[in-house]
Design a protein around this motif. Sequence first.
Motif, PDB file in Angstrom:
ATOM      1  N   ASP A 103       0.836  -1.211   0.000  1.00 36.06           N
ATOM      2  CA  ASP A 103       0.000   0.000   0.000  1.00 36.06           C
ATOM      3  C   ASP A 103       0.865   1.252   0.000  1.00 36.06           C
ATOM      4  OD1 ASP A 103      -2.350  -1.367   0.019  1.00 36.06           O
ATOM      5  OD2 ASP A 103      -3.004  -0.734   2.014  1.00 36.06           O
ATOM      6  N   LYS A 128      -7.194  -5.887  -7.071  1.00 35.28           N
ATOM      7  CA  LYS A 128      -7.020  -4.563  -6.425  1.00 35.28           C
ATOM      8  C   LYS A 128      -6.580  -3.537  -7.470  1.00 35.28           C
ATOM      9  CE  LYS A 128      -7.542  -5.323  -1.923  1.00 35.28           C
ATOM     10  NZ  LYS A 128      -8.737  -4.787  -1.273  1.00 35.28           N
ATOM     11  N   LYS A 168      -7.621   0.320  -6.684  1.00 32.35           N
ATOM     12  CA  LYS A 168      -7.290   0.431  -5.252  1.00 32.35           C
ATOM     13  C   LYS A 168      -5.789   0.192  -5.109  1.00 32.35           C
ATOM     14  CE  LYS A 168     -11.878  -0.851  -3.805  1.00 32.35           C
ATOM     15  NZ  LYS A 168     -12.770  -1.860  -3.245  1.00 32.35           N
ATOM     16  N   THR A 197      -4.302   6.263  -3.488  1.00 25.15           N
ATOM     17  CA  THR A 197      -5.695   6.354  -3.946  1.00 25.15           C
ATOM     18  C   THR A 197      -6.664   6.285  -2.756  1.00 25.15           C
ATOM     19  OG1 THR A 197      -5.809   3.965  -4.256  1.00 25.15           O
ATOM     20  CG2 THR A 197      -5.222   5.276  -6.199  1.00 25.15           C
ATOM     21  N   GLU A 217      -7.191   3.870  -0.765  1.00 25.15           N
ATOM     22  CA  GLU A 217      -7.513   2.501  -0.373  1.00 25.15           C
ATOM     23  C   GLU A 217      -6.669   1.506  -1.154  1.00 25.15           C
ATOM     24  OE1 GLU A 217     -11.669   1.379  -0.550  1.00 25.15           O
ATOM     25  OE2 GLU A 217     -11.185  -0.721  -0.122  1.00 25.15           O
ATOM     26  N   GLY A 218      -6.193   0.483  -0.459  1.00 26.50           N
ATOM     27  CA  GLY A 218      -5.496  -0.633  -1.093  1.00 26.50           C
ATOM     28  C   GLY A 218      -5.923  -1.844  -0.305  1.00 26.50           C
ATOM     29  N   ARG A 257      -7.655   0.985   4.360  1.00 25.85           N
ATOM     30  CA  ARG A 257      -8.234   2.277   3.980  1.00 25.85           C
ATOM     31  C   ARG A 257      -7.441   3.391   4.643  1.00 25.85           C
ATOM     32  NH1 ARG A 257     -13.617   2.054   2.031  1.00 25.85           N
ATOM     33  NH2 ARG A 257     -14.459  -0.040   2.235  1.00 25.85           N
TER      34      ARG A 257
END
Length: 281
Positions: free
Chosen positions: A232, A264, A269, A274, A276-277, A280
Amino acid sequence: MRLTVVGAGSMGAQIAQQAALHGIEVALHDQDEGQLQRARESNQGHLARRVEKGKLSKEEADAAVNRVQLVSDMSEAADRAEFVIEAVFEDLELKRSIFRELDEVAPAGAVLASNSSTMGISKIADVTRRPDRCLNMHFFYPVLVMDLVEIVRGPATSDETVERARDLAREMGRTPVLLNKEIDGFIVNRILHAATQEAYRLLDAGVASFEDIDTAVEKGLNWPMGPFRLGDFSGLDVTYNARLHMYRVTGDERYKPSPKLEAKVKAGKLGRKTGEGWYRY
Ligand SMILES: NC(=O)c1ccc[n+]([C@@H]2O[C@H](COP(=O)([O-])OP(=O)(O)OC[C@H]3O[C@@H](n4cnc5c(N)ncnc54)[C@H](O)[C@@H]3O)[C@@H](O)[C@H]2O)c1
């Protein structure tokens, strides 16, 4: 020491600044003048935070920023260089054309290094008349924080060039490690890929949740971030593309991106950037 950095993006801007913080005169070149200004502003911001924290004086910060000269013409940037580090987009033909031009404009004794994450110097150096003075110097993002440089010698790289690259890394306050042979992924990304692969295998097999895999790695191995949190942080598209690249070059099923990772990325995501991955933000 006079260093030229070609490409003032995320990596080039900070490579230049890290060198200048250690007293090295740097010429920073980018084809995009706006990018040169953004690089300077971004570096000023990083150093201003160090000044606020009392880690650097205002005078030292200003001097370090001013030691990076912004040069929009590549031959002017390189014509007095002792060492050049290339950090343009990860595109082989582009890198070859930059090396061809650098070979024309940089002094014959200058070392030409590429910061590429995936392209060994043997794919690039043959366009020059000095393959013995070419090699990879792979810095880590963010360069102002990450204390490692992987130095990778190609089949034609001389011992002297390797020593000059190690000396430069140390002069910049960074720790060099040497790879005596070219290999995809170098050291760090190979080990990271292996660990990430196992994490996805455990997730895909339903052995544990991604949160628990991260917790296990963070608490049990003392890594600062588990593979999903790290994904992330760097961007899941980066993880996905790196795995896809390794899969294509090696044909090794171990590198095939996990369907959960692919989902994802397809859903946009991508992690922190962004919002969120896996988590959150
Ligand atoms: N981002 C990372 O985490 C990371 C880590 C290690 C190594 N690398 C490698 O570093 C290199 C640069 O990556 P980045 O993330 O800084 O990319 P980036 O997209 O942020 O920056 C690339 C820069 O190159 C410039 N450029 C493109 N063509 C040029 C040309 N012909 N002449 C001059 N400048 C030109 C662009 O204007 C841009 O500013 C790549 O080879 C990449 O594989 C990236």
